[in-house]
Write an enzyme that holds these catalytic residues in place. Structure first.
Site, short mmCIF file in Angstrom:
data_model
loop_
_atom_site.label_atom_id
_atom_site.label_comp_id
_atom_site.label_asym_id
_atom_site.label_seq_id
_atom_site.Cartn_x
_atom_site.Cartn_y
_atom_site.Cartn_z
N ARG A 34 0.82 -1.22 0.00
CA ARG A 34 0.00 0.00 0.00
C ARG A 34 0.85 1.26 0.00
O ARG A 34 0.49 2.27 0.60
CB ARG A 34 -0.96 0.00 1.20
N ARG A 38 -3.18 6.62 0.96
CA ARG A 38 -3.72 7.68 1.82
C ARG A 38 -2.75 8.35 2.78
O ARG A 38 -3.05 9.42 3.29
CB ARG A 38 -4.88 7.11 2.65
N ARG A 47 -6.99 12.59 -4.62
CA ARG A 47 -8.19 11.86 -4.22
C ARG A 47 -9.35 12.82 -3.92
O ARG A 47 -10.51 12.49 -4.12
CB ARG A 47 -7.85 10.98 -3.01
N ASP A 83 -7.24 -1.80 -6.92
CA ASP A 83 -7.73 -2.42 -5.69
C ASP A 83 -8.14 -3.85 -6.00
O ASP A 83 -8.51 -4.16 -7.13
CB ASP A 83 -8.93 -1.65 -5.12
N TYR A 161 -15.32 -10.34 0.97
CA TYR A 161 -15.92 -9.03 0.66
C TYR A 161 -17.26 -9.19 -0.04
O TYR A 161 -18.20 -8.45 0.20
CB TYR A 161 -14.97 -8.19 -0.20
O1 1CP Z 1 0.16 1.14 -3.30
C1 1CP Z 1 -0.43 0.08 -3.35
O2 1CP Z 1 -0.17 -0.86 -2.56
C2 1CP Z 1 -1.44 -0.15 -4.44
C3 1CP Z 1 -2.78 0.12 -4.10
C4 1CP Z 1 -3.68 -0.84 -3.36
C5 1CP Z 1 -3.57 -2.22 -3.08
C6 1CP Z 1 -2.42 -3.15 -3.35
C7 1CP Z 1 -4.93 -0.41 -2.87
C8 1CP Z 1 -5.41 0.99 -2.96
N1 1CP Z 1 -5.58 -1.49 -2.39
C9 1CP Z 1 -4.78 -2.61 -2.47
C10 1CP Z 1 -5.07 -3.97 -2.07
C11 1CP Z 1 -6.19 -4.25 -1.16
N2 1CP Z 1 -7.43 -3.64 -1.12
C12 1CP Z 1 -6.20 -5.28 -0.18
C13 1CP Z 1 -5.09 -6.26 0.03
C14 1CP Z 1 -4.02 -5.65 0.86
C15 1CP Z 1 -4.37 -5.44 2.29
O3 1CP Z 1 -4.70 -6.41 2.98
O4 1CP Z 1 -4.28 -4.28 2.73
C16 1CP Z 1 -7.44 -5.25 0.47
C17 1CP Z 1 -7.91 -6.16 1.59
C18 1CP Z 1 -8.20 -4.22 -0.13
C19 1CP Z 1 -9.57 -3.83 0.22
C20 1CP Z 1 -9.61 -2.42 0.63
N3 1CP Z 1 -9.62 -1.39 -0.24
C21 1CP Z 1 -9.55 -1.89 1.93
C22 1CP Z 1 -9.45 -2.70 3.21
C23 1CP Z 1 -10.75 -2.65 3.92
C24 1CP Z 1 -10.77 -3.55 5.12
O5 1CP Z 1 -11.44 -4.57 5.03
O6 1CP Z 1 -10.09 -3.22 6.09
C25 1CP Z 1 -9.56 -0.50 1.83
C26 1CP Z 1 -9.59 0.51 2.93
C27 1CP Z 1 -9.59 -0.20 0.44
C28 1CP Z 1 -9.56 1.14 -0.17
C29 1CP Z 1 -8.30 1.54 -0.78
N4 1CP Z 1 -7.54 0.74 -1.63
C30 1CP Z 1 -6.44 1.44 -2.03
C31 1CP Z 1 -6.51 2.75 -1.42
C32 1CP Z 1 -5.52 3.86 -1.62
C33 1CP Z 1 -7.68 2.80 -0.65
C34 1CP Z 1 -8.23 3.98 0.13
C35 1CP Z 1 -9.41 4.48 -0.60
C36 1CP Z 1 -9.63 5.94 -0.52
O7 1CP Z 1 -8.80 6.71 -0.98
O8 1CP Z 1 -10.71 6.31 -0.01
#
Ligand code: 1CP
Length: 361
Positions: A34, A38, A47, A83, A161
């Site tokens: 990640r 954010r 964003r 994502d 999910y």
């Molecule tokens: O920089 C990077 O790593 C690339 C971007 C990336 C990746 C690899 C994002 C952007 N999401 C992911 C993978 C992802 N998404 C995972 C696997 C990794 C992990 O376990 O953290 C998972 C479970 C998600 C699902 C997801 N998307 C969550 C988790 C929710 C939860 O259940 O806790 C969240 C908060 C998101 C939103 C998201 N994805 C990425 C960003 C920058 C954001 C924030 C969204 C925003 O700006 O509002």
């Protein structure tokens, strides 16, 4: 789409790929799960102007956000901005990204008969072509500086999910399926596996140089469930991705499995066709090494919360991490994604400490 795929700039820093293959490296490669997102003010600014999935669907914005951490830090890889939930979207499900909440699927799968509502099979080039365009454009914009990582969620994590309708503390609805409806669970996991294979293959064809599969929700499964509902699909993914790439005449790329919390199955994870095993921060490096075997590259695993500590404390913990893993077959990372409230300067300390580490010979 114009054919940007030809003539990617030559790769200057291939440390990550060499560590993935088990070759010698002059410094430990590091990237951060990640790393684009954010915690970076430049991401938050962008964003504020665009919907989350609009960013994912716009190759120029994908390239911009992917490059943001590369400009700021001495990282050894970029990971494509997207994502894991674009796959349920490709299957026809609605996914919204609610600020302060995270992903929400307003119409989750509430019973096995809902599987029929999924739009399967998926033509990934049609439904997820924007990801591939983003990858190709980003490869060009990276100018060969570092390799580009592609990724997907693993089937069980996506299933969670799709059934929970968003994040959950227990995954009890999704786990209910495993106990009440094992056959339908396998049916759903198989659908997700098929899409994931095609999705990862096309990412490589578009220019991804390493693939990571995120099983972030492995931690909710006991060993028996993990062995039944997760591991077999990992095997299919690694085997099929490599096989299909060969069929298409494309060189395969190293593959990483990150199964958060899967302590009980590290040995198996070393034996399912993945080249790299990602460790979370609760896993112990030398124990993991003994389990997975010498042929695997390990990745990880500093506690993401360690970045809340002082710069001196971060350095100390990073040194401990490095000496615990050793120099060969190792890629440094956090043990899970970086949190949004981390000071970006503290991430810099982590990365620079890894590169400055003096190995005693
Ligand atoms: O920089 C990077 O790593 C690339 C971007 C990336 C990746 C690899 C994002 C952007 N999401 C992911 C993978 C992802 N998404 C995972 C696997 C990794 C992990 O376990 O953290 C998972 C479970 C998600 C699902 C997801 N998307 C969550 C988790 C929710 C939860 O259940 O806790 C969240 C908060 C998101 C939103 C998201 N994805 C990425 C960003 C920058 C954001 C924030 C969204 C925003 O700006 O509002």
């Amino acid at each position: 789409m114009c054919d940007l795929k030809q003539d990617f700039p030559p790769l200057v820093n291939d440390t990550l790929l060499r560590a993935a293959r088990g070759d010698d490296v002059e410094r430990i490669p590091v990237w951060v799960m990640r790393q684009a997102g954010r915690y970076l003010p430049e991401f938050r600014a962008l964003r504020a102007e665009h919907n989350f999935f609009k960013i994912c669907q716009t190759p120029e914005l994908v390239a911009e956000v992917t490059l943001q951490p590369i400009r700021r830090y001495d990282l050894d890889a970029a990971i494509i901005f997207s994502d894991i939930l674009v796959v349920p979207q490709a299957l026809g499900m609605v996914v919204e990204m609610k600020p302060g909440v995270g992903p929400v699927l307003p119409e989750p799968l509430s019973s096995p008969s809902d599987i029929e509502k999924l739009k399967f099979p998926v033509d990934v080039k049609e439904k997820l072509g924007y990801v591939f365009e983003g990858i190709t454009l980003t490869r060009h914009k990276l100018e060969g500086k570092v390799p580009l990582i592609g990724f997907s969620g693993a089937p069980w994590t996506l299933m969670c999910y799709m059934i929970e309708g968003g994040g959950s503390k227990t995954m009890s609805k999704a786990k209910n399926w495993l106990y009440q409806h094992p056959n339908s669970s396998h049916e759903l996991l198989k659908i997700l596996t098929d899409v994931t294979v095609d999705y990862l293959v096309e990412q490589v064809i578009a220019g991804a140089q390493l693939l990571q599969v995120f099983e972030s929700n492995a931690e909710y499964l006991a060993r028996e469930q993990f062995e039944e509902f997760s591991i077999p699909y990992f095997k299919t993914i690694s085997e099929q991705v490599k096989k299909q790439l060969e069929k298409r005449g494309v060189e395969s790329v190293p593959m990483t499995i990150f199964a958060k919390g899967a302590h009980h199955s590290l040995k198996k994870l070393g034996n399912i066709g993945f080249d790299i095993v990602g460790l979370d921060w609760t896993m112990i490096p030398n124990e993991a090494r003994n389990q997975v075997g010498p042929h695997i590259t390990l990745q990880g695993n500093l506690d993401p919360c360690a970045l809340y500590g002082s710069k001196e404390a971060i350095k100390k913990l990073t040194h401990e991490m490095l000496s615990a893993f050793g120099k060969s077959r190792y890629i440094a990372n956090l043990g899970h994604g970086i949190y949004p409230d981390v000071d970006p300067e503290h991430l810099k300390v982590f990365i620079d400490t890894i590169h400055e580490y003096k190995w005693s010979t």
